[in-house]
Design an enzyme around this catalytic site. Sequence first.
Site, mmCIF file in Angstrom:
data_model
loop_
_atom_site.group_PDB
_atom_site.id
_atom_site.type_symbol
_atom_site.label_atom_id
_atom_site.label_comp_id
_atom_site.label_asym_id
_atom_site.label_seq_id
_atom_site.Cartn_x
_atom_site.Cartn_y
_atom_site.Cartn_z
ATOM 1 N N LYS A 247 0.833 -1.200 0.000
ATOM 2 C CA LYS A 247 0.000 0.000 0.000
ATOM 3 C C LYS A 247 0.874 1.259 0.000
ATOM 4 O O LYS A 247 2.057 1.232 0.352
ATOM 5 C CB LYS A 247 -0.932 0.001 1.219
ATOM 6 N N ARG A 281 -3.856 -9.794 3.940
ATOM 7 C CA ARG A 281 -4.062 -9.860 2.489
ATOM 8 C C ARG A 281 -2.777 -9.399 1.808
ATOM 9 O O ARG A 281 -2.401 -8.229 1.914
ATOM 10 C CB ARG A 281 -5.246 -8.978 2.084
#
Length: 311
Positions: A247, A281
């Site tokens: 991210k 994840r």
Amino acid sequence: MTADGRITSLQAAAGPGWVVPALRHPVRTIGRRTFDFDRRIAVMAIVNRTPDSFHDRGATFELDRAVAAAVRAAEQGADWVDIGGVKFAPGPELPAADEIDRVVPVVAQLVQQSDVTISVDTFRPEVAQAAIAAGASVVNDTTGLSDPRMASVVADSEATIVITHSLAAPRTALASPPRYADVAGEVVAFLRERVDRALAAGIPESRIIVDPGHDLNKNTVHTLELTRRLPEVVALGYPVLAAVSNKDFVGESLGRPRGERLSGSLAVATVSAMLGARIVRMHDVQESVDAMRMVEATLGWREPVEARHNT
């Protein structure tokens, strides 16, 4: 910790700084696999059938590549595979029929080749319904049941729902930069309200997972604070999914571009597990599986593969 301040035996076994969540339903059968989230940190692999995904830039857009990536992830030890046909970030509209054409064939082929748990990353009820019919057992809704029909679709099936915090309408940007007076408190309040919505629709507690939505309508400072305060999300009593891989908050924290965020992603996945997350994840499956299995071994939740050193 008990009401009178005593440390429970499970917490003592974990050690200082570790958060052991008090889950309402720690043992879950999801698809063809059973997870004891009191002793397991599941790795969710990511397979995107999108030409514009933020990380792989369309590397698994073709059907054969998507299926091969999903099978490979299972072989590398992923507990489940999350299949997406539309990225979360703003972009051109994709008709639901086209999204179904992207994800359902992957689900249908994967269920024939592996017993791995399969989830579909979608905010559309019709896509979720088609994917469940094809063999998916989790709906990963990054808009947190923004469409009330989604709760009904999941309630009418045996599927698990992942309820994620985000603020913008699907595929759109916020009108202004995100502002939070208390980011963790507001995320928890949102998730609590959406869980109530799921329960009212008939989804049992045993089929609910929550996700605080790292980076989703949040800046890097928000996401770092939310990660530090993850125990407040864990206190809701549902397994927490931490979608942290590659991210932008990882990249901005380290000054690393896309493609150079593996170490940071593994670090924040481990911290999230320490603070109570039970699913991570991740893009890089083998490295992530090793990291989570090492966490479990360190906590005494699993035996070493071998123990020959100094014996």
